[in-house]
Design a protein around this motif. Structure first.
Motif, PDB file in Angstrom:
ATOM      1  N   SER A 113      34.042  39.915  41.859  1.00  0.00           N
ATOM      2  CA  SER A 113      35.347  40.517  42.188  1.00  0.00           C
ATOM      3  C   SER A 113      35.477  41.899  41.566  1.00  0.00           C
ATOM      4  O   SER A 113      35.962  42.844  42.208  1.00  0.00           O
ATOM      5  N   LEU A 114      35.029  42.031  40.327  1.00  0.00           N
ATOM      6  CA  LEU A 114      35.078  43.338  39.666  1.00  0.00           C
ATOM      7  C   LEU A 114      34.124  44.312  40.364  1.00  0.00           C
ATOM      8  O   LEU A 114      34.439  45.491  40.529  1.00  0.00           O
ATOM      9  N   GLY A 115      32.961  43.798  40.796  1.00  0.00           N
ATOM     10  CA  GLY A 115      32.019  44.630  41.541  1.00  0.00           C
ATOM     11  C   GLY A 115      32.639  45.174  42.818  1.00  0.00           C
ATOM     12  O   GLY A 115      32.470  46.348  43.163  1.00  0.00           O
ATOM     13  N   ARG A 116      33.378  44.335  43.521  1.00  0.00           N
ATOM     14  CA  ARG A 116      34.021  44.775  44.773  1.00  0.00           C
ATOM     15  C   ARG A 116      35.114  45.806  44.474  1.00  0.00           C
ATOM     16  O   ARG A 116      35.313  46.744  45.247  1.00  0.00           O
ATOM     17  N   ASN A 117      35.798  45.623  43.374  1.00  0.00           N
ATOM     18  CA  ASN A 117      36.803  46.603  42.973  1.00  0.00           C
ATOM     19  C   ASN A 117      36.145  47.957  42.712  1.00  0.00           C
ATOM     20  O   ASN A 117      36.669  49.002  43.116  1.00  0.00           O
ATOM     21  N   TYR A 118      34.989  47.954  42.080  1.00  0.00           N
ATOM     22  CA  TYR A 118      34.275  49.205  41.806  1.00  0.00           C
ATOM     23  C   TYR A 118      33.771  49.855  43.090  1.00  0.00           C
ATOM     24  O   TYR A 118      33.721  51.086  43.187  1.00  0.00           O
ATOM     25  N   ILE A 119      33.413  49.049  44.075  1.00  0.00           N
ATOM     26  CA  ILE A 119      33.035  49.618  45.383  1.00  0.00           C
ATOM     27  C   ILE A 119      34.225  50.373  45.969  1.00  0.00           C
ATOM     28  O   ILE A 119      34.089  51.497  46.458  1.00  0.00           O
ATOM     29  N   SER A 120      35.408  49.757  45.910  1.00  0.00           N
ATOM     30  CA  SER A 120      36.615  50.413  46.433  1.00  0.00           C
ATOM     31  C   SER A 120      36.896  51.721  45.706  1.00  0.00           C
ATOM     32  O   SER A 120      37.412  52.674  46.297  1.00  0.00           O
ATOM     33  N   GLN A 121      36.538  51.777  44.422  1.00  0.00           N
ATOM     34  CA  GLN A 121      36.752  52.996  43.638  1.00  0.00           C
ATOM     35  C   GLN A 121      35.603  54.000  43.782  1.00  0.00           C
ATOM     36  O   GLN A 121      35.625  55.057  43.161  1.00  0.00           O
ATOM     37  N   HIS A 122      34.587  53.641  44.581  1.00  0.00           N
ATOM     38  CA  HIS A 122      33.378  54.463  44.746  1.00  0.00           C
ATOM     39  C   HIS A 122      32.572  54.559  43.447  1.00  0.00           C
ATOM     40  O   HIS A 122      31.869  55.536  43.221  1.00  0.00           O
ATOM     41  N   ARG A 123      32.642  53.525  42.645  1.00  0.00           N
ATOM     42  CA  ARG A 123      31.831  53.439  41.422  1.00  0.00           C
ATOM     43  C   ARG A 123      30.646  52.511  41.723  1.00  0.00           C
ATOM     44  O   ARG A 123      30.542  51.402  41.218  1.00  0.00           O
ATOM     45  N   PHE A 124      29.779  52.982  42.595  1.00  0.00           N
ATOM     46  CA  PHE A 124      28.763  52.124  43.192  1.00  0.00           C
ATOM     47  C   PHE A 124      27.685  51.683  42.212  1.00  0.00           C
ATOM     48  O   PHE A 124      27.221  50.540  42.267  1.00  0.00           O
ATOM     49  N   LYS A 125      27.272  52.559  41.336  1.00  0.00           N
ATOM     50  CA  LYS A 125      26.222  52.190  40.376  1.00  0.00           C
ATOM     51  C   LYS A 125      26.710  51.109  39.415  1.00  0.00           C
ATOM     52  O   LYS A 125      25.959  50.193  39.060  1.00  0.00           O
ATOM     53  N   GLU A 126      27.968  51.200  39.009  1.00  0.00           N
ATOM     54  CA  GLU A 126      28.544  50.162  38.150  1.00  0.00           C
ATOM     55  C   GLU A 126      28.660  48.838  38.912  1.00  0.00           C
ATOM     56  O   GLU A 126      28.461  47.758  38.340  1.00  0.00           O
ATOM     57  N   ALA A 127      28.964  48.931  40.195  1.00  0.00           N
ATOM     58  CA  ALA A 127      29.049  47.732  41.034  1.00  0.00           C
ATOM     59  C   ALA A 127      27.678  47.060  41.138  1.00  0.00           C
ATOM     60  O   ALA A 127      27.573  45.829  41.112  1.00  0.00           O
ATOM     61  N   LEU A 128      26.635  47.868  41.247  1.00  0.00           N
ATOM     62  CA  LEU A 128      25.280  47.325  41.343  1.00  0.00           C
ATOM     63  C   LEU A 128      24.883  46.609  40.051  1.00  0.00           C
ATOM     64  O   LEU A 128      24.258  45.542  40.095  1.00  0.00           O
ATOM     65  N   VAL A 129      25.249  47.157  38.914  1.00  0.00           N
ATOM     66  CA  VAL A 129      24.973  46.514  37.621  1.00  0.00           C
ATOM     67  C   VAL A 129      25.607  45.124  37.588  1.00  0.00           C
ATOM     68  O   VAL A 129      24.984  44.133  37.173  1.00  0.00           O
ATOM     69  N   LEU A 130      26.864  45.048  38.045  1.00  0.00           N
ATOM     70  CA  LEU A 130      27.578  43.765  38.053  1.00  0.00           C
ATOM     71  C   LEU A 130      26.953  42.787  39.047  1.00  0.00           C
ATOM     72  O   LEU A 130      26.822  41.593  38.754  1.00  0.00           O
ATOM     73  N   ALA A 131      26.567  43.283  40.219  1.00  0.00           N
ATOM     74  CA  ALA A 131      25.937  42.412  41.217  1.00  0.00           C
ATOM     75  C   ALA A 131      24.635  41.821  40.679  1.00  0.00           C
ATOM     76  O   ALA A 131      24.350  40.627  40.880  1.00  0.00           O
ATOM     77  N   ASN A 132      23.851  42.637  39.992  1.00  0.00           N
ATOM     78  CA  ASN A 132      22.593  42.151  39.412  1.00  0.00           C
ATOM     79  C   ASN A 132      22.844  41.183  38.258  1.00  0.00           C
ATOM     80  O   ASN A 132      22.061  40.253  38.035  1.00  0.00           O
ATOM     81  N   LYS A 133      23.952  41.399  37.557  1.00  0.00           N
ATOM     82  CA  LYS A 133      24.339  40.481  36.475  1.00  0.00           C
ATOM     83  C   LYS A 133      24.664  39.102  37.061  1.00  0.00           C
ATOM     84  O   LYS A 133      24.225  38.069  36.544  1.00  0.00           O
ATOM     85  N   ALA A 134      25.406  39.104  38.178  1.00  0.00           N
ATOM     86  CA  ALA A 134      25.729  37.844  38.863  1.00  0.00           C
ATOM     87  C   ALA A 134      24.458  37.176  39.386  1.00  0.00           C
ATOM     88  O   ALA A 134      24.307  35.953  39.326  1.00  0.00           O
ATOM     89  N   LEU A 135      23.544  37.990  39.900  1.00  0.00           N
ATOM     90  CA  LEU A 135      22.272  37.480  40.418  1.00  0.00           C
ATOM     91  C   LEU A 135      21.472  36.792  39.314  1.00  0.00           C
ATOM     92  O   LEU A 135      20.877  35.727  39.525  1.00  0.00           O
ATOM     93  N   ALA A 136      21.470  37.392  38.136  1.00  0.00           N
ATOM     94  CA  ALA A 136      20.711  36.839  37.003  1.00  0.00           C
ATOM     95  C   ALA A 136      21.277  35.496  36.552  1.00  0.00           C
ATOM     96  O   ALA A 136      20.521  34.605  36.124  1.00  0.00           O
ATOM     97  N   ILE A 137      22.590  35.321  36.659  1.00  0.00           N
ATOM     98  CA  ILE A 137      23.208  34.044  36.278  1.00  0.00           C
ATOM     99  C   ILE A 137      22.758  32.943  37.241  1.00  0.00           C
ATOM    100  O   ILE A 137      22.509  31.810  36.845  1.00  0.00           O
TER     101      ILE A 137
END
Length: 431
Positions: A113-137
């Protein structure tokens, strides 16, 4: 006398046929959408606000129930979509940061959810970090792959995005269909993109899911407009409004049809002025500036651009309007160097063909056509089918005396004049 009478008859017939053609060419009608412009209440906004109040009271009584914060955040997201007010998007971030902190960043749902919020803010690299964090879990892998696809598309990581899509492969899944539709649009295959979005629409209708209907109808409005199916585009915007009467996106789509297809600037402005009363965002000033330019009203154009920048300076939109700012600054020789600076920032944020095109366009407007061409050929040619990018490419080719490369692009651009708008249509004809 007979000759004069015959000529008169022929002239009258020709004028009559022209008149009929003009009438048949008209698509929009005020009676179709006036009721949506005149709405005083906003049920979706009020419902979301009611939900926020309800869950906030419950959380205040039981502050250990972190899940309530996620529900509050979800409804603030709806408020942002409905009103365009950026403060709601930042409120969502604030709440989700608190949720993730309390979950020690181990809850994949709140991380996504936070990753999607960052996409809306155009903070794409931060969103990718979060997506990979979710992937690792490792939990909810399909949902994480959807987020990864969305982020990778924004960042121009198309090879990775394709891998994410293959992981999701399920033609009965709504979320897969809308993403594979986006993928085909990226590849320039509009026909397939529309077909896949129509399959997603069918799923939304079978399940009678209003939010999914709104998503597919509004996207089909867009896609059909890009394909030149203006009547179908208009019909889908009306279908969107029938489900969500306050949908500003659909009303903006109708305003664009009024301007780009019908050249009815008065009606386009009337629609925009009504929408912006309840969904006030900077891009409406840009649309009004385009309309003013078409009317050769350069004072009004300047006023609207000034209002646009005043809004950006008053409210923090982060990087959300960098693309628009670059294009505005690049088109003025006095500010083209400022465009170059922003284009470089955009490439750092999202190294896509679109961002590199902004860089090339900035160099072109600074008088360095050779450098502009080198950037286009390395990062843009064959990597994007966006008409705006192709217009820039054709212009840069022409500046480098590569006229044989301009002709086929010009031919394609003339098929996209509705999407590009009347101002660029004039420039395309002169290529």
């Amino acid at each position: 006398m007979k000759t004069i009478k015959t000529l008169s008859t022929l002239l009258f017939t020709a004028l009559l046929m022209l008149s009929c053609n003009q009438k048949s060419n008209k698509i929009i009608a005020q009676k179709d959408y006036n009721k949506y412009l005149e709405i005083k209440d906003n049920k979706s906004r009020d419902f979301a606000q009611g939900e926020i109040n309800f869950w906030q009271k419950k959380y205040d009584k039981a502050p250990n129930q972190t899940s309530y914060l996620s529900l509050i955040a979800s409804n603030y997201s709806k408020l942002f979509e409905n009103t365009g007010n950026i403060k709601y998007l930042y409120k969502v971030e604030e709440l989700l940061l608190q949720v993730n902190k309390e979950y020690h960043y181990q809850g994949v749902g709140s991380i996504r959810s936070l990753g999607r919020n960052y996409i809306s803010q155009h903070r794409f690299k931060e969103a990718l970090v979060l997506a990979n964090k979710a992937l690792a879990i490792g939990e909810g892998m399909k949902e994480t792959q959807k987020l990864l696809f969305d982020v990778n598309m924004e960042l121009g990581n198309y090879t990775d995005a394709e891998k994410n899509l293959k992981y999701l492969n399920d033609s009965r899944d709504f979320d897969y269909l809308i993403r594979v539709s986006k993928w085909n649009d990226h590849l320039g295959d509009l026909k397939t993109a529309i077909s896949l979005m129509e399959k997603a629409r069918d799923i939304a209708e079978i399940n009678d899911n209003n939010s999914l209907k709104i998503w597919t109808y509004s996207n089909l409005g867009d896609l059909n407009g890009h394909a030149g199916n203006i009547q179908t585009s208009y019909d889908y915007y009306l279908k969107t409004l029938a489900v969500e009467p306050n949908n500003s996106y659909a009303l903006k789509g109708i305003a664009w049809i009024a301007f780009s297809h019908e050249k009815d600037t008065k009606e386009a402005n009337r629609i925009i002025d009504n929408i912006s009363k309840r969904h006030h965002t900077p891009d409406f000033y840009l649309l009004k500036a385009q309309i003013a330019e078409y009317e050769n009203d350069f004072l009004s154009k300047k006023t609207n651009l000034n209002d646009y920048f005043t809004m950006l300076n008053t409210i923090n939109y982060g990087a959300m309007y960098n693309k628009y700012n670059t294009l505005i600054y690049a088109d003025d020789k006095n500010t083209a160097s400022k465009a170059l600076e922003i284009a470089k920032i955009e490439i750092d944020h999202r190294p896509t063909p679109d961002s590199y095109d902004l860089l090339a366009w900035s160099y072109y407007n600074l008088g360095d056509s050779k450098k502009a061409l080198a950037i286009e050929e390395e990062y843009v040619v064959g990597k994007s089918f966006e008409p705006k990018l192709n217009y820039h490419l054709a212009t840069i080719y022409k500046a480098n005396n590569l006229n044989e490369k301009v002709t086929p692009i010009k031919k394609e651009l003339l098929k996209s004049t509705f999407e590009l708008g009347p101002n660029l249509e004039k420039k395309i004809i002169n290529l």
